[in-house]
Enzyme design. Structure first.
Site: not given
Length: 347
Positions: A116, A120, A181, A183-184, A241
């Protein structure tokens, strides 16, 4: 093979032409509309009563729903009915945000894995607070995972987390600080010693605060982070995570493995167990651990608990195995000695 695996999962996996996010949203919408009698019937089938206590909170059983499954808390009454002993909503940010461009959620079916890069996506802390205020208690402990808004500069991260914390801590049994995460942009730098110290100084209060860490940190980096957690009042650690590594991907999935984002599921099983063991050993059991990553059957849950976790969480395993996994993991946790009423992570 369970009924979910043989009949329900194939239907869900075909939804939207195989669009994983479409199936996810479809499932949440259906769970949100489950009537009370249906929830009661599910609870009688999947519920396991095996209480355990960690960081001052008593849980009906040791198996929780991981953050990311129900970011906005739209299906909260359904999760206890499916056997979960606690639920973690989020990750939520101070500002509502759409997340990254689609597609951003991918199944690697042969590897029982998920990639993924959601970013967020959520309706924001104020919206979640309003929903929780209207809903009231859900019957099991509620964790709320906080992250940094993408529009907020890293140097203003503490204020961003604090805004969410002020709005949401009244509804939480514990707060999870997501600094891991992938993804940020830049988020994982908040795992650095000074940054996490500043965050914990601002957020630690009456409600337990746990720090969620990445599986990709070196052991010296984890050890340094744990020192800060211990010295600044963190109640525990969530390990781990998703990972940026692509180890454990079968040949049939390698073309899709090139998608950017965090990997979860079976390839993370052993890595998560090793991180849990390291955290437990390094802290001498002083920091309770929620173990998460690659729990695909009851034995995986038991091994995380034997490595030092006090609780475990499911995400990808639930996608692939359904609610029977919740029951199997909770039973395995009870058999492994998790449900002893202990009040720390010491095993």
């Amino acid at each position: 093979m369970t009924l979910f695996e043989s009949a329900v999962r194939p239907v869900l996996f075909r939804l939207g032409g195989g669009d994983a996010e479409a199936a996810h949203e479809f499932t949440l919408a259906r769970l949100a509309r489950l009537p009370g009698p249906a929830r009661a019937a599910l609870r009688s089938r999947y519920g396991v009563d095996a209480p355990v206590e960690a960081f001052g909170v008593r849980f009906p059983n040791a198996v929780g729903l991981a953050a990311g499954m129900d970011k906005n808390g739209v299906a909260l009454p359904a999760w206890p009915a499916l056997g979960f002993g606690f639920v973690e909503v989020g990750t939520v940010t101070a500002h509502a945000q759409p997340g990254n461009d689609k597609p951003r959620l991918f199944r690697l079916r042969g590897s029982e894995a998920i990639i993924n890069r959601m970013g967020f996506n959520n309706a924001g802390a104020a919206a979640l607070a309003a929903r929780l205020d209207q809903l009231g208690p859900i019957g099991v402990p509620l964790g709320i995972s906080l992250g940094k808004s993408k529009v907020t500069p890293l140097e203003e991260a503490v204020d961003d987390y604090l805004t969410s914390h002020r709005l949401l801590h009244p509804y939480a049994d514990y707060i999870a600080v997501n600094v891991s995460s992938p993804n940020t942009p830049g988020l994982r730098t908040l795992q650095d010693k000074d940054a996490i110290a500043d965050l914990l100084t601002a957020l630690v209060g009456p409600k337990p605060v746990l720090v969620k860490i990445a599986p990709d940190l070196s052991e010296p980096a984890v050890a340094e982070l744990l020192e800060v957690c211990l010295s600044h009042g963190a109640a525990g650690v969530i390990a781990t995570n998703t990972t940026l590594a692509r180890d454990g991907i079968v040949a049939a999935d390698r073309s899709r493995a090139g998608e950017s984002g965090g990997l979860s599921g079976r390839p993370l099983t052993e890595k998560a167990r090793k991180v849990v063991h390291f955290v437990h050993t390094e802290t001498g059991g002083r920091l309770p651990i929620i173990g998460v990553g690659g729990v695909m059957d009851g034995d995986d849950a038991a091994r995380l608990l034997d490595a030092g976790a006090s609780l475990v969480q499911l995400y990808s395993g639930f996608i692939y195995r359904g609610p029977a996994l919740v029951r199997a993991a909770a039973r395995a946790a009870a058999s492994s000695g998790a449900a002893t009423g202990r009040t720390t992570g010491i095993r």
